[in-house]
Design a protein around this motif. Structure first.
Motif, PDB file in Angstrom:
ATOM      1  N   UNK A  85      22.903  65.579  69.842  1.00 48.17           N
ATOM      2  CA  UNK A  85      21.925  64.506  69.633  1.00 48.17           C
ATOM      3  C   UNK A  85      22.074  63.376  70.637  1.00 48.17           C
ATOM      4  N   UNK A  89      18.638  61.610  71.896  1.00 50.54           N
ATOM      5  CA  UNK A  89      18.353  60.356  71.200  1.00 50.54           C
ATOM      6  C   UNK A  89      19.017  59.154  71.883  1.00 50.54           C
ATOM      7  N   UNK A  90      20.346  59.101  71.856  1.00 47.28           N
ATOM      8  CA  UNK A  90      21.005  57.891  72.350  1.00 47.28           C
ATOM      9  C   UNK A  90      20.762  57.663  73.840  1.00 47.28           C
ATOM     10  N   UNK A 127      11.664  58.868  71.006  1.00 54.86           N
ATOM     11  CA  UNK A 127      10.274  58.940  71.466  1.00 54.86           C
ATOM     12  C   UNK A 127      10.152  58.534  72.935  1.00 54.86           C
ATOM     13  N   UNK A 129      11.812  60.272  75.000  1.00 57.94           N
ATOM     14  CA  UNK A 129      11.898  61.607  75.593  1.00 57.94           C
ATOM     15  C   UNK A 129      10.672  62.460  75.244  1.00 57.94           C
ATOM     16  N   UNK A 130      10.285  62.462  73.982  1.00 60.83           N
ATOM     17  CA  UNK A 130       9.190  63.341  73.546  1.00 60.83           C
ATOM     18  C   UNK A 130       8.127  62.524  72.811  1.00 60.83           C
ATOM     19  N   UNK A 131       6.929  63.109  72.763  1.00 63.26           N
ATOM     20  CA  UNK A 131       5.824  62.431  72.073  1.00 63.26           C
ATOM     21  C   UNK A 131       5.731  62.867  70.619  1.00 63.26           C
ATOM     22  N   UNK A 149      17.982  65.488  52.406  1.00 59.41           N
ATOM     23  CA  UNK A 149      17.231  64.380  53.001  1.00 59.41           C
ATOM     24  C   UNK A 149      17.791  63.935  54.345  1.00 59.41           C
ATOM     25  N   UNK A 154      13.431  64.593  57.384  1.00 57.49           N
ATOM     26  CA  UNK A 154      12.495  63.566  56.900  1.00 57.49           C
ATOM     27  C   UNK A 154      11.565  63.049  57.994  1.00 57.49           C
ATOM     28  N   UNK A 155      12.099  62.866  59.215  1.00 60.32           N
ATOM     29  CA  UNK A 155      11.336  62.110  60.217  1.00 60.32           C
ATOM     30  C   UNK A 155      10.550  62.952  61.198  1.00 60.32           C
ATOM     31  N   UNK A 157       7.877  65.316  63.052  1.00 58.67           N
ATOM     32  CA  UNK A 157       6.422  65.377  62.876  1.00 58.67           C
ATOM     33  C   UNK A 157       6.003  66.671  62.200  1.00 58.67           C
TER      34      UNK A 157
ATOM     35  N   UNK B  40       6.231  53.929  70.582  1.00 62.21           N
ATOM     36  CA  UNK B  40       6.926  54.506  71.744  1.00 62.21           C
ATOM     37  C   UNK B  40       6.299  55.825  72.189  1.00 62.21           C
ATOM     38  N   UNK B  41       5.360  56.355  71.403  1.00 61.66           N
ATOM     39  CA  UNK B  41       4.751  57.637  71.794  1.00 61.66           C
ATOM     40  C   UNK B  41       3.808  57.425  72.971  1.00 61.66           C
ATOM     41  N   UNK B  60       4.283  58.716  81.716  1.00 59.08           N
ATOM     42  CA  UNK B  60       5.582  58.412  81.110  1.00 59.08           C
ATOM     43  C   UNK B  60       6.011  56.969  81.361  1.00 59.08           C
TER      44      UNK B  60
END
Lengths: 216, 154
Positions: A85, A89-90, A127, A129-131, A149, A154-155, A157, B40-41, B60
């Motif tokens: 991750x 993410x980070x 977000x 990195x990705x949409x 959970x 949960x988060x 899409x 952020x999207x 981007x």
């Protein structure tokens, strides 16, 4: 795709490829899902490339390159070298750079897929990195996974519950598991798949095309 | 569906503000409300308050912001408005509770702010989901909580 020009100034900027993430626990079927999606998306005219993430090898990238489903040059590998991750993410810099390199090498790309290394239920995508991103869990991992959970569940899409064919063999009540997954996600999208047979793959492709490629 | 592949500018830009002002007199400025968690999207589908579904597909290097003008035609405009971000205010009773709360917030990768002795957590789901993770810190009264109004617009 219809583009409508702005009026204030000429439009110099072109949208770059849509970027989506596919994450989930080890062995849930992320690579298998991608192997199934490649021909389905290609059949719809989607020009795509893939960035895989592994801990210390390029195993998933090699698997996709050997698959014969995609030009091997369109698969790039990132070695996370740490908890998967961290690089989705980070600090997704390595993945962003890998995506940029693929876009430069293949102008006109519609879609970049970032496959995370297998991780735990807390794994989420930045977000930056990705949409839009998918989290893949599997029936054999246990029907208690939605109840736990995890932020990934949960988060995301789109939640994909894979290996539905294994439910009777591992004592899982599939409808109950899917119902719980829908409940913990507050009704957000979920699709049940069997990546070995291809069940549910068209629906996943539909969701991708609708969300980030703006299909009807 | 109209595809937006660049931001025209900011509603605060004097030239754009002037044009928006005139369009607004004709009720021709539409608002696209976007949840703060979606800002952020680079790509998303969204529906304006006027009911038009639009697709956003930004490069981007561009990101949405409150007041971003997406469409500025002779007869209409569409401006982004960010939905209020909700924050859960957590007030630890003492230092021990504060240490424990800080541990959990970090371990759970929550997005936080500090306000005096309180911890503010950005909500991306129902507050009950967050409180449940804190277990007896909350149920035992060592951390009290409330939705924070003052920081909503931050």
């Amino acid at each position: 795709m219809l583009k409508t020009a702005m009026t204030l100034t000429p439009s110099p900027a072109r949208a770059s490829a849509a970027r989506i993430g596919i994450g989930g626990p080890v062995g849930s079927g992320k690579t298998a899902l991608i192997e199934r999606l490649i021909p389905v998306l290609a059949g719809r005219g989607v020009d795509l490339a893939i960035v895989t993430n592994d801990l210390v090898t390029k195993e998933d990238a090699e698997r996709l390159r050997r698959s014969g489903l995609i030009d091997p040059a369109r698969v790039s590998a990132v070695e996370a070298g740490a908890c998967p991750h961290t690089v989705i993410r980070e600090d997704p810099t390595l993945n962003i750079a890998a995506g940029d390199a693929l876009e430069a090498a293949f102008p006109g790309l519609d879609l970049l897929i970032f496959e995370s290394g297998g991780d735990n239920l807390a794994s989420t995508f930045s977000l930056d990195l990705v949409d839009w991103w998918i989290f893949v869990i599997d029936v054999a991992g246990g029907d208690d996974i939605p109840r736990k959970r995890g932020p990934g569940v949960l988060r995301c899409d789109l939640l994909v519950v894979n290996k539905t064919d294994l439910a009777p063999h591992v004592g899982i009540d599939l409808p109950a598991m899917l119902s719980e997954a829908t409940a913990v996600r507050g009704g957000k999208a979920m699709i049940a798949t069997n990546a070995r047979s291809g069940d549910g793959i068209d629906a996943v492709a539909d969701a991708i095309c609708r969300a980030v490629l703006f299909a009807p | 569906m109209r595809v937006i592949d660049r931001i025209v500018g900011s509603r605060l830009d004097p030239e754009i503000a002037h044009r928006l002002h005139h369009l607004d007199h004709r009720h021709a400025v539409d608002i696209l409300a976007i949840d703060s968690a979606d800002m952020a999207r680079r790509r998303l589908r969204a529906t304006t308050r006027g009911g038009e579904e639009i697709a956003i597909a930004l490069p981007r290097e561009e990101t949405l912001f409150d007041g971003a003008v997406l469409i500025l035609d002779a007869d209409r405009a569409v401006v982004v408005r960010v939905g209020a971000e909700r924050w859960l205010r957590l007030a630890p009773r003492d230092k021990i509770a504060a240490l424990e709360l800080g541990y959990h917030a970090g371990n759970l990768h929550w997005r936080v702010r500090f306000d005096g002795d309180d911890l503010l957590v950005a909500l991306e789901g129902p507050p009950e989901d967050y409180l449940a993770r804190l277990g007896d810190l909350v149920s035992g009264g060592r951390v009290t909580h409330g939705l924070d109004a003052r920081n909503e617009a931050a």
